[in-house]
Design a protein around this motif. Structure first.
Motif, short mmCIF file in Angstrom:
data_model
loop_
_atom_site.label_atom_id
_atom_site.label_comp_id
_atom_site.label_asym_id
_atom_site.label_seq_id
_atom_site.Cartn_x
_atom_site.Cartn_y
_atom_site.Cartn_z
N TYR A 112 0.97 -1.24 -0.11
CA TYR A 112 -0.04 0.00 -0.05
C TYR A 112 0.82 1.23 -0.10
N GLY A 113 2.16 1.14 0.61
CA GLY A 113 2.85 2.17 0.53
C GLY A 113 3.45 2.71 -0.65
N ILE A 114 3.81 1.73 -1.45
CA ILE A 114 4.48 2.12 -2.69
C ILE A 114 3.44 2.60 -3.83
N MET A 115 1.95 1.92 -3.50
CA MET A 115 1.12 2.43 -4.30
C MET A 115 0.85 3.87 -3.97
N ALA A 116 0.70 4.33 -2.63
CA ALA A 116 0.43 5.66 -2.38
C ALA A 116 1.73 6.44 -2.79
N GLU A 117 2.85 5.90 -3.01
CA GLU A 117 4.05 6.88 -3.20
C GLU A 117 4.16 7.06 -4.65
N VAL A 118 3.58 6.13 -5.46
CA VAL A 118 3.44 6.39 -6.86
C VAL A 118 2.47 7.45 -7.24
N VAL A 119 1.32 7.44 -6.32
CA VAL A 119 0.33 8.34 -6.75
C VAL A 119 0.99 9.67 -6.24
N ARG A 120 1.73 9.71 -5.31
CA ARG A 120 2.32 11.17 -4.81
C ARG A 120 3.32 11.73 -5.80
N LYS A 121 3.94 10.76 -6.42
CA LYS A 121 4.89 11.41 -7.59
C LYS A 121 4.14 11.86 -8.87
N LEU A 122 3.05 10.91 -8.99
CA LEU A 122 2.11 11.40 -10.17
C LEU A 122 1.41 12.73 -10.19
N PHE A 123 1.20 13.14 -8.86
CA PHE A 123 0.67 14.36 -8.61
C PHE A 123 1.57 15.33 -7.57
N SER A 124 2.54 15.66 -8.04
CA SER A 124 3.39 16.39 -7.24
C SER A 124 3.46 17.82 -7.25
N SER A 125 2.40 18.53 -8.16
CA SER A 125 2.41 19.92 -8.09
C SER A 125 1.62 20.63 -7.14
N ALA A 126 1.80 21.66 -6.85
CA ALA A 126 0.95 22.68 -5.83
C ALA A 126 -0.39 22.09 -5.49
N ASN A 127 -1.11 22.30 -6.67
CA ASN A 127 -2.52 21.89 -6.45
C ASN A 127 -2.78 20.42 -6.24
N SER A 128 -1.85 19.66 -6.82
CA SER A 128 -2.10 18.21 -6.64
C SER A 128 -1.85 17.79 -5.11
#
Length: 202
Positions: A164-180
């Motif tokens: 689950y941590g890796i899955m969340a980290e992938v999501v974090r990196k995909l949405f790394s802008s300020a709005n994201s």
């Protein structure tokens, strides 16, 4: 198939199912990365090991005797989770200044929260009580067998937390802008609040 393999598969299916613990782990990982959820996970694992021990020792009567304590424990966890969620939501999108360091996570509080999230659901002990007699010969359970069951729980939970941590980290990196980041923070906050609500109503 080995009886311990059956136990591992049944436990994995139960532990990986979405619920308050998984919501809490995902929220931590979304807001702070993979390693941010490890102390919370440690508390959850300790809680599951205590539940297993209680089931093995046949302490179901203890759950009934300590019923009021479980209720108090449950709502303490609910209040704290909702507070964390609201705080995360209010600070959504806030970026740290260059010379500002992120506040360190209080490991003891996080472990205690994970433990509370697990122990506040005494019904979980029924999972072990229902599963163990049909899979493991409880009357012939040795210290080595008990240690093996504990090892299975620790290994399965570690895989779930990392997955689950890796899955969340992938999501974090995909949405790394300020709005994201604001969106991720609100999602993490909503998951914390949701975890609190799930604990309150279960």
């Amino acid at each position: 198939m080995s009886e311990y393999m059956v136990f591992a598969l049944a436990f994995a299916a139960s532990a990986a199912s979405p619920g308050p613990e998984i919501a809490g782990l995902l929220s931590r990982a979304l807001s702070g990365g993979v390693f941010a959820s490890f102390t919370l996970a440690l508390g959850i694992i300790l809680g599951k090991l205590l539940m297993l021990t209680a089931a093995v020792l046949g302490l179901t009567a203890l759950v009934e005797v300590l019923g009021p304590m479980f209720i108090v424990l449950k709502f303490c966890g609910v209040v704290y989770l909702v507070w964390l969620g609201i705080k995360k939501w209010k600070n959504a999108g806030r970026m740290l200044a260059v010379n500002e360091k992120p506040k360190p996570v209080n490991a003891i509080v996080d472990i205690g929260l994970g433990l509370t999230m697990t122990l506040s659901n005494p019904i979980a002990i029924l999972f072990y009580i229902a599963l163990l007699p049909g899979v493991i010969n409880i009357s012939g359970l040795t210290l080595n067998s008990y240690a093996l069951l504990c090892t299975i729980i620790i290994c399965v939970m570690t895989c779930i937390v990392v997955g689950y941590g890796i899955m969340a980290e992938v999501v974090r990196k995909l949405f790394s802008s300020a709005n994201s980041k604001a969106l991720m923070d609100r999602l993490a906050g909503a998951m914390m609040i949701g975890a609190g609500i799930l604990i309150a109503i279960r």
